[in-house]
Design an enzyme around this catalytic site. Sequence first.
Site, mmCIF file in Angstrom:
data_model
loop_
_atom_site.group_PDB
_atom_site.id
_atom_site.type_symbol
_atom_site.label_atom_id
_atom_site.label_comp_id
_atom_site.label_asym_id
_atom_site.label_seq_id
_atom_site.Cartn_x
_atom_site.Cartn_y
_atom_site.Cartn_z
ATOM 1 N N LEU A 1 -7.013 5.695 0.640
ATOM 2 C CA LEU A 1 -5.811 5.171 0.014
ATOM 3 C C LEU A 1 -4.799 4.946 1.126
ATOM 4 O O LEU A 1 -4.731 5.732 2.079
ATOM 5 C CB LEU A 1 -5.226 6.164 -1.004
ATOM 6 C CG LEU A 1 -6.050 6.461 -2.259
ATOM 7 C CD1 LEU A 1 -5.309 7.473 -3.133
ATOM 8 C CD2 LEU A 1 -6.327 5.193 -3.049
ATOM 9 N N ASP A 2 -4.007 3.886 1.019
ATOM 10 C CA ASP A 2 -2.969 3.632 2.020
ATOM 11 C C ASP A 2 -2.002 4.810 2.090
ATOM 12 O O ASP A 2 -1.825 5.534 1.107
ATOM 13 C CB ASP A 2 -2.163 2.375 1.663
ATOM 14 C CG ASP A 2 -2.987 1.099 1.766
ATOM 15 O OD1 ASP A 2 -4.028 1.131 2.438
ATOM 16 O OD2 ASP A 2 -2.574 0.089 1.168
ATOM 17 N N VAL A 3 -1.354 4.958 3.235
ATOM 18 C CA VAL A 3 -0.344 6.002 3.409
ATOM 19 C C VAL A 3 0.712 5.916 2.308
ATOM 20 O O VAL A 3 1.152 6.932 1.765
ATOM 21 C CB VAL A 3 0.334 5.876 4.796
ATOM 22 C CG1 VAL A 3 1.536 6.805 4.901
ATOM 23 C CG2 VAL A 3 -0.659 6.182 5.916
ATOM 24 N N THR B 1 0.420 4.782 -0.702
ATOM 25 C CA THR B 1 -0.123 4.797 -2.061
ATOM 26 C C THR B 1 -0.538 6.214 -2.432
ATOM 27 O O THR B 1 -1.226 6.885 -1.672
ATOM 28 C CB THR B 1 -1.341 3.851 -2.185
ATOM 29 O OG1 THR B 1 -0.941 2.526 -1.834
ATOM 30 C CG2 THR B 1 -1.894 3.854 -3.595
ATOM 31 N N HIS C 1 -4.770 -3.254 1.430
ATOM 32 C CA HIS C 1 -3.600 -3.835 0.759
ATOM 33 C C HIS C 1 -3.980 -4.825 -0.345
ATOM 34 O O HIS C 1 -3.168 -5.665 -0.731
ATOM 35 C CB HIS C 1 -2.666 -4.530 1.756
ATOM 36 C CG HIS C 1 -2.067 -3.627 2.787
ATOM 37 N ND1 HIS C 1 -1.185 -4.079 3.747
ATOM 38 C CD2 HIS C 1 -2.199 -2.295 2.998
ATOM 39 C CE1 HIS C 1 -0.828 -3.064 4.528
ATOM 40 N NE2 HIS C 1 -1.436 -1.973 4.087
#
Length: 311
Positions: free
Chosen positions: A140-142, A144, A237
């Site tokens: 997961l993105d930082v 998110t 993204h």
Amino acid sequence: MNELHAVFAVPEEADGKRADAVVAGLLDVSRSVAATWCTDGYFSSNGKVLTKSDKLHAGQEITADVPEQRDPLAVVVEPVDDLLILADDEHFVVIDKPVGVAAHPSPGWVGPTVVGALAAAGYRISTSGAPERQGIVHRLDVGTSGVMVVAKTEHAYTLLKQAFKDRTVDKMYHAVVQGLPDPLKGTIDAPIGRHPGYDWRFAVVEGGRPSVTHYEVLEAFGKASLVEVHLETGRTHQIRVHFSALRHPCAGDLTYGADAKLAAELGLTRQWLHARKLGFTHPGSGEYVEFTSEYPQDLQYAVDALRSGEV
């Protein structure tokens, strides 16, 4: 790299070159690292700090004071208090990842990581692959938050990696996007690649990697809508890029065109995007299992504000 305190002279062949190029050659580091060190003020000449673009001449004395450099891929064992454990068995651990935590160490990231937080909590992950990515089968993105699974054993790692590759994992997100998507339920099938003008952004581009996002509007608030999203692919993204391309960016996502005024009204300092649910075949029992993450405080506040009509 160990710390370095030295004085050296610019060689003849480097006469007239930029400081970052000279430093890169002398210390055997990349040009970007050398430029960063110059920006950090590690090099001086005649009592003046060198900038990365200063032109140097042969014989010029350069003083270097470079502190010890941290390995960007080293796992820093660091507890993360608001990282919650949703499930834990012999094969995997399912976590509720808070915003501001990366999945694993990487160049350019100095904050906490899932790998480091689990190590601090006493978890022992034993899988193949790079040490800094032990057990990481998806990311997961930082920026998110939400549910994420980490494999504990080689068997689980192999099966879960394959499941994500084969797209048999159900990855369900909730997002608050600006406006009201039309149609209310649909599929976004558009290739994603690096943005041609910005290194840190992605975009829908011809020749990009195939990317498919399924969505359905759950609630419409006027200025924004709460949507349920299922990912068929898992590009970096992806949700943010796809909804931005539809001109319905995630609320708070200033990187991808969100309205700053609306973000402020909703109290958002990041994109409203949350990994709500994760379902997969249990690598031990073979049964389908599913895990859900509640909205964190900042995202819940924004939804409440929209529901109440305050925004």
